[in-house]
Write a protein that holds these residues in place. Sequence first.
Motif, PDB file in Angstrom:
ATOM      1  N   SER A   1     -60.335  -2.663  15.283  1.00  0.00           N
ATOM      2  CA  SER A   1     -59.497  -2.133  14.204  1.00  0.00           C
ATOM      3  C   SER A   1     -60.339  -1.787  12.982  1.00  0.00           C
ATOM      4  O   SER A   1     -60.132  -0.744  12.338  1.00  0.00           O
ATOM      5  CB  SER A   1     -58.420  -3.150  13.825  1.00  0.00           C
ATOM      6  OG  SER A   1     -57.544  -3.398  14.906  1.00  0.00           O
TER       7      SER A   1
ATOM      8  N   TRP B   1     -49.948   0.683  12.886  1.00  0.00           N
ATOM      9  CA  TRP B   1     -50.334  -0.587  13.513  1.00  0.00           C
ATOM     10  C   TRP B   1     -49.318  -1.686  13.191  1.00  0.00           C
ATOM     11  O   TRP B   1     -48.977  -2.495  14.052  1.00  0.00           O
ATOM     12  CB  TRP B   1     -51.719  -1.006  13.035  1.00  0.00           C
ATOM     13  CG  TRP B   1     -52.841  -0.227  13.648  1.00  0.00           C
ATOM     14  CD1 TRP B   1     -52.811   0.518  14.796  1.00  0.00           C
ATOM     15  CD2 TRP B   1     -54.176  -0.124  13.146  1.00  0.00           C
ATOM     16  NE1 TRP B   1     -54.038   1.073  15.041  1.00  0.00           N
ATOM     17  CE2 TRP B   1     -54.905   0.689  14.051  1.00  0.00           C
ATOM     18  CE3 TRP B   1     -54.835  -0.638  12.035  1.00  0.00           C
ATOM     19  CZ2 TRP B   1     -56.248   1.005  13.860  1.00  0.00           C
ATOM     20  CZ3 TRP B   1     -56.179  -0.337  11.843  1.00  0.00           C
ATOM     21  CH2 TRP B   1     -56.870   0.474  12.747  1.00  0.00           C
TER      22      TRP B   1
ATOM     23  N   LEU C   1     -56.851  -6.111   7.516  1.00  0.00           N
ATOM     24  CA  LEU C   1     -56.799  -6.070   8.982  1.00  0.00           C
ATOM     25  C   LEU C   1     -56.923  -7.456   9.587  1.00  0.00           C
ATOM     26  O   LEU C   1     -56.431  -7.697  10.698  1.00  0.00           O
ATOM     27  CB  LEU C   1     -57.871  -5.123   9.508  1.00  0.00           C
ATOM     28  CG  LEU C   1     -57.734  -3.665   9.017  1.00  0.00           C
ATOM     29  CD1 LEU C   1     -58.733  -2.767   9.720  1.00  0.00           C
ATOM     30  CD2 LEU C   1     -56.306  -3.145   9.196  1.00  0.00           C
TER      31      LEU C   1
ATOM     32  N   GLU D   1     -54.303  -8.916  12.156  1.00  0.00           N
ATOM     33  CA  GLU D   1     -54.719  -9.577  13.392  1.00  0.00           C
ATOM     34  C   GLU D   1     -54.057 -10.947  13.538  1.00  0.00           C
ATOM     35  O   GLU D   1     -53.687 -11.354  14.648  1.00  0.00           O
ATOM     36  CB  GLU D   1     -56.241  -9.710  13.448  1.00  0.00           C
ATOM     37  CG  GLU D   1     -56.762 -10.503  14.642  1.00  0.00           C
ATOM     38  CD  GLU D   1     -56.270  -9.981  15.982  1.00  0.00           C
ATOM     39  OE1 GLU D   1     -56.046 -10.802  16.889  1.00  0.00           O
ATOM     40  OE2 GLU D   1     -56.118  -8.743  16.140  1.00  0.00           O
TER      41      GLU D   1
END
Length: 416
Positions: free
Chosen positions: A18, A52, A104, A108
């Motif tokens: 990512s 995402w 990110l 995650e």
Amino acid sequence: MAAPGENLRIDGDRLWDSLMEMAKIGPGIAGGNNRQTLTDEDAEGRALFQSWCEAAGMTMGVDAMGTMFATRAGEDSQALPVYVGSHLDTQPTGGKYDGVLGVLGALEAVRTMNDLGIKTKHPIVVTNWANEEGARFAPAMLASGVFAGVHDLDYAYGRKDLEGKSYGDELKRIGWQGSEEVGARKMHAYYELHIEQGPILEAEGKDIGVVTHCQGLWWLEFTLTGRAAHTGSTPMNMRVNAGLAMSRIFEMVQEVAMAAQPGAVGGVGQVTFSPNSRNVLPGSVVFTVDIRSPDQAKLDGMRAEIERRAPEICAELDVGCAVEPVGHFDPVTFAPELVENVRKAAERLGYSHLDIISGAGHDACWAAKVAPATMVMCPCVNGISHNEDEEISKEWATAGTDVLFHAVLETAEIVA
């Protein structure tokens, strides 16, 4: 509630993929990124992040400053959310990890919760704060500052870049002006993962920085007014040289910062000469002095000394001197209970750790005004940041995100 088990780990490969995918948007010229606030590249990065988040089952909200809030529902509809995040905007010659790792990494953590079927009492909100860097629109941490009530919305919308374009106009232009009232959201707690941006963790061989405090900061913008004149034909004793006055102020800032050791820094990173021609003495010089310390008395003392001595330096050269504070936050002490969660998470997971004071400003500094807050840090190579050479390892990113994941779960409360 029992602590999350040490076997719970994030997917380091997915996190790294990512990071690398986001780095393709707004590439720099030397391996880093140029994805400045409210540019087309910023809009593209935002759209990818939103896709995402929605794929991870979250719902997206956007406030009037352009900050993005992706929510993973909790089991208790009355429980305040745990916010986790950082920023996706970069410096003009920025790296791939500053800020981006925090956003990110938070994503995650949610993806891993989904993989493992973990439910939490509190909702979790992954946050991309707008204009953290302040590279295009000063001051830094602008959107989180409005959120915390430090700045008002009109002030923020009126901030202009070097081309005279305003924050408000550019936010509308890229299509990311949300309808939410800024600051209306309430937080149970706030966590932020970040690269250290300094050399201490790598030098000490530690995996995790447990951030206990953040330095206070003043940005003092100086405008020096001299007289533009030919460098070759103007006698030395007849010059009104704003550039010379600037250089003497630079030396003075160095002296003031050194006199305040230990625990103080000062310097200048941005200068604009006008007319900025090789053979013309500058008619004006604009630059920003950046001073920082975790000690309030030292911070205030440095500012007072610089503002006292700079006009004296300029007066000796007949140069005009005006100064305007364009950025400020007081030193921050992060919430002890959240700091302890980070420390325990590192120990539970077997990562070495070190208590650390952040040398840079972060959105967590303003979040701490409205909710308990803290930060997790991982090392970066040679302490380099705000530079395209900025680098971290996949292992460092994974360790930091593992600790973030556990600390967030501790606060959000796992529901069996």
